[in-house]
Design a protein around this motif. Structure first.
Motif, PDB file in Angstrom:
ATOM      1  N   VAL A   1      85.166  -4.321 -15.448  1.00  0.00           N
ATOM      2  CA  VAL A   1      85.196  -3.750 -14.093  1.00  0.00           C
ATOM      3  C   VAL A   1      83.806  -3.314 -13.660  1.00  0.00           C
ATOM      4  O   VAL A   1      83.410  -3.491 -12.495  1.00  0.00           O
ATOM      5  CB  VAL A   1      86.199  -2.584 -14.048  1.00  0.00           C
ATOM      6  N   SER A   2      83.064  -2.762 -14.599  1.00  0.00           N
ATOM      7  CA  SER A   2      81.705  -2.305 -14.268  1.00  0.00           C
ATOM      8  C   SER A   2      80.818  -3.470 -13.856  1.00  0.00           C
ATOM      9  O   SER A   2      80.060  -3.380 -12.891  1.00  0.00           O
ATOM     10  CB  SER A   2      81.104  -1.579 -15.481  1.00  0.00           C
TER      11      SER A   2
ATOM     12  N   VAL B   1      87.777  -3.516 -20.889  1.00  0.00           N
ATOM     13  CA  VAL B   1      88.224  -3.431 -19.495  1.00  0.00           C
ATOM     14  C   VAL B   1      87.223  -2.647 -18.656  1.00  0.00           C
ATOM     15  O   VAL B   1      86.876  -3.028 -17.529  1.00  0.00           O
ATOM     16  CB  VAL B   1      89.622  -2.791 -19.432  1.00  0.00           C
TER      17      VAL B   1
ATOM     18  N   TYR C   1      81.792  -6.334 -12.568  1.00  0.00           N
ATOM     19  CA  TYR C   1      82.250  -6.846 -11.281  1.00  0.00           C
ATOM     20  C   TYR C   1      81.680  -6.023 -10.128  1.00  0.00           C
ATOM     21  O   TYR C   1      81.120  -6.545  -9.158  1.00  0.00           O
ATOM     22  CB  TYR C   1      83.786  -6.838 -11.239  1.00  0.00           C
TER      23      TYR C   1
END
Length: 857
Positions: free
Chosen positions: A34-35, A30, A37
């Protein structure tokens, strides 16, 4: 199927381990998703901001350079030689003009044209009245220059003629291609003219800026982005290629946005408010998207690989941990010791010892509690000394809970006083230990006496309420031990009362420190309290003065100076250890002073003092020769019985070995000559390097100056003996120096003398070379050839040698020592000290204190 059943069993260890690992991997996944994105969203903005920042820095560099060129043009325009030559052209007739003045203008032009910081192709001073141009190669007519040597379709001669009618001062002309022709070549160069002229003036100054060199210097070489400079009216001043023109550049709305997209290209702009020039770069949009896409793909691939490896590793380690644990639990339940199938050594050890540990727990714990203090004490002393006693001898001490105190007898054997091999130090120490044991047990029955080393005997006195009996025992020991002071001295250090065997280490350390406080006396000493010896070290001026006199062979001055040092030490109440340390330092300097004189210093023969009579061996030494050589150091039962019946007379205890006649003066006996080992080895055996006597039995002819006097130094115990030692050493050194002065190398003598005396000053190779009227390079090679080390190595060696002396002899801080020996930076001193000794200064001082010989030996 078995693995599947195990994984589905929620209460199994492998299930919990595996899904714990998967939970960690999920959080990791996760986070990485997120990183990636946010990375994709921000990377494009970062690229845009990076290009804007790069363009802004480029614009600032260009503007700074234009200001620099303006200043240069104005200075050249106002130069006296330029103005004076212009005045001649305007006021004098053609035959009267001194064209040699043009050479002065040429020098001025060349000084600026060849300055690399201006990035000039050429610099012109154009005099209109005579159509004369002075440039970096010389003077030439204007038509010839612009029509032959610097041809340009945009800047013909007529263009420059028109410049004399303009109203402005500085003009930055657009870039153009010039065909530059020289005697050997003809090339096309892109140049940006920059001209200056005062209104109504007869001459014009033109700087031809190399456009490509400016771009590479201020924008970066090999950059694929398009670069352009626009003037205020929107026309091009410069562009790196013809791919884009002024019409291709979009408007940057709102004003100050700094970038805009036109088609598939991003344009970045930076406008200077003073010059009104606009700097523009063009970057294809495909470059930005390609960088973002490549970075994203790389991150995703790394993430996928890490995830797969994490899942595989989780499964592997879960099973690897679970399997042996399951087997061990089965063994405990079934009482069947089955060896687990695991490559993990810890599981195998646990399985092998699990049942035994349960059964032996109480017994082992009790035994360890009983041995803990014993092992601690034994380990500590064993690290300091080579203990020969068996550990069982310490059992009573290890289990002792009563108060106690330690009495440490430090033995100092005088070298060369017992020439017979039967009276070696270990045998003498054995009989002294037996006598001390007899006297101590006579007054204090619960005392224990051990021999820690050849020169250390330790007595443990139980109870702390009988100081009178201990004092009586010590006072009884002293006169008997003093009777043989011609052969050895004893320092008795009486420690304070300590509680329980757990404090044995502290008590032993205290006794050691107290034994180091021995005074320079030729008698047995009893030290009952801890005394801090005042720090003492000769001043730098005293050391330099002494070294100068040693080098000059001034015997009287050397003796006088060392007499003053000894006198100061007597006034300061210095200990024997300090006397020895100062003497070793002075001996080292004397050895270095005689070292350049070759064989005379390396293996000279010691000259005995005139009128000295050789000492005869005492009756103790003669009696020891009659003692059987094969008697073991432990002695027989008869000797122990004799020792047990002694009532205060060491002559009865030691009838054959160390009983003297009571008339010893404390001086050293005759030195041993010949190459036969007399310090405890078999008669006739050559003395080896590891001989107990430390080389004392080697003939003096085979010893160097330093070794010879180190042997003599070990026989000094009083200030008077130290004075005689100095006098004899300086006498021999003066003789060696006087005999070898004719063969000395005057250059090396001067250099070494300067280094030894001025090592703390700001001394340099250039300074010495200047004083010797030699070049620094020649002197450096000469020193290396003659001494085997270069100038800096010699200087650092002397400084570090002095630092080691100060670290061992004084209480100065490391920073103070660094400044005293010539290092202005304590970091440089620490680095050089560690390089040459292998230890930092603080660690070296600590080891000197812990590992130093007791009593200054």
């Amino acid at each position: 199927m078995r693995l599947k059943r195990v994984l589905l069993n929620r209460h199994s260890l492998v299930y919990k381990l595996f899904f714990s690992f998967l939970g960690i991997l999920l959080l990791f996944s996760v986070f990485n998703g997120v990183s990636v994105y946010f990375f994709n969203k921000s990377m494009q903005n970062e690229i845009i901001q990076y290009n804007r920042l790069m363009l802004k820095n480029t614009a600032e560099r260009y503007e700074t350079h234009y200001e620099r060129i303006k200043t240069m043009l104005f200075d050249l325009y106002s130069n006296e030689t330029v103005v004076a030559f212009n005045r001649q052209l305007l006021t004098k007739a053609e035959p009267d003009i001194d064209y040699w003045k043009a050479s002065e203008v040429l020098k001025t032009v060349r000084a600026q044209a060849y300055n690399p910081m201006f990035y000039l192709n050429n610099l012109l001073v154009y005099y209109d009245s005579h159509s004369l141009i002075v440039e970096k190669e010389g003077s030439v007519s204007a038509p010839m220059l612009f029509e032959r040597f610097y041809r340009s379709a945009d800047y013909p001669l007529a263009y420059w003629k028109e410049q004399f009618a303009r109203s402005g001062n500085y003009v930055l002309h657009p870039q153009s291609s010039f065909n530059v022709t020289t005697l050997n070549s003809s090339v096309d160069v892109g140049l940006i003219p920059f001209s200056f002229r005062m209104p109504g003036s007869n001459y014009l100054v033109v700087a031809l800026l190399d456009a490509r060199a400016l771009q590479e210097a201020f924008y970066g070489p090999g950059d694929s982005r398009e670069f352009m400079i626009l003037r205020e009216d929107g026309s091009l001043l410069y562009r790196s290629s013809s791919a884009f023109g002024a019409g291709d550049i979009p408007s940057f709305e709102p004003e100050g946005a700094g970038y805009a997209k036109a088609g598939d290209t991003y344009f970045f702009a930076e406008k200077d408010p003073l010059t009104r020039l606009t700097y523009v770069t063009a970057l294809p949009y495909a470059n930005i998207t390609a960088k973002v896409r490549n970075a994203s793909l790389t991150l995703l691939l790394i993430f996928a690989a890490a995830l797969l490896l994490g899942i595989a590793a989780s499964l592997f380690f879960s099973r690897r941990i679970h399997r042996p644990v399951k087997q061990m639990l089965s063994s405990i339940v079934s009482r069947d010791p089955v060896r687990p199938k695991s490559a993990i050594r810890e599981f195998d050890l646990i399985h092998q010892n699990l049942h035994e540990l349960m059964q032996e727990k109480e017994a082992v714990q009790k035994e360890l509690l009983g041995k803990k203090s014993l092992l601690t004490s034994f380990g500590y002393i064993n690290k300091l000394k080579a203990i020969t006693s068996d550990i069982n001898d310490w059992q009573d001490i290890a289990e002792m809970d009563d108060p106690f105190r330690l009495v440490l007898a430090q033995l100092h054997f005088k070298e060369g006083t017992v020439p017979e091999s039967h009276s070696r130090p270990d045998r003498i120490a054995y009989y002294i230990r037996e006598y001390i044991n007899v006297v101590m047990t006579e007054h204090l029955p619960q005392s224990h006496t051990f021999q820690i080393d050849t020169n250390q005997i330790l007595t443990l006195v139980k109870g702390g309420d009988e100081p009178e009996k201990l004092g009586e025992a010590l006072e009884k020991l002293k006169p008997i031990l003093d009777r043989d002071k011609a052969y050895f001295l004893v320092t008795l250090a009486v420690g304070s009362v300590h509680q329980g065997s757990g404090q044995f280490n502290a008590a032993y350390r205290q006794a050691q420190e107290m034994a180091q406080q021995a005074r320079p006396l030729d008698e047995c000493q009893i030290i009952r309290s801890h005394r801090v010896s005042p720090p003492y070290a000769p001043t730098a001026a005293q050391e330099q003065e002494l070294f100068r006199h040693i080098q000059a062979g001034n015997l009287a001055h050397c003796v006088s100076l060392t007499d003053r040092i000894v006198e100061q030490m007597e006034k300061k109440d210095a200990g024997l250890a300090q006397y020895r340390q100062i003497a070793e330092s002075i001996l080292l300097r004397a050895a270095r002073a005689v070292e350049p004189y070759g064989r005379a210093a390396a293996a000279g023969v010691a000259q005995p003092d005139s009128g000295a009579e050789p000492r005869q061996a005492s009756p103790a030494a003669e009696a020891s020769a009659r003692h059987p050589a094969d008697t073991p150091p432990d002695g027989g039962a008869g000797e122990r019985a004799a020792a047990a019946g002694v009532s205060g007379n060491i002559r009865r205890t030691l009838p054959r070995n160390i009983a003297g006649n009571g008339e010893g003066t404390g001086g050293a006996g005759p030195a041993v000559s010949g190459a036969t080992c007399v310090c405890g080895g078999d008669p006739g055996t050559p003395c080896e390097a590891a001989c107990v006597c430390g080389g004392a039995c080697c003939p003096e002819e085979a010893l160097s100056f330093q070794e010879r006097h180190q042997r003599r130094l070990r026989t000094c115990y009083t200030p008077g003996q130290f004075r005689r030692f100095y006098a004899q050493m300086f006498k021999e050194a003066a003789g060696i120096i006087a005999a070898g002065k004719e063969e000395r190398d005057s250059v090396i003598e001067f250099v070494m003398n300067e280094l030894e005396n001025k090592f703390a000053d700001d001394i340099s190779l250039d300074l010495l070379a200047d004083r010797l009227n030699l070049s620094a390079a020649y002197l450096s090679v000469y020193i290396k050839e003659k001494t085997g080390a270069n100038f800096s190595e010699q200087l650092n060696a002397i400084r570090i040698r002095r630092a080691k002396e100060l670290l061992g002899d004084t209480g100065l801080s490391v920073q103070e020592i660094s400044a005293r020996i010539g290092y202005r930076n304590v970091t440089s001193f620490n680095r050089m000290f560690k390089k040459m000794t292998g230890l930092p200064p603080g660690e070296y001082r600590k080891r000197q204190v812990i590992g130093g010989e007791l009593g200054g030996l």
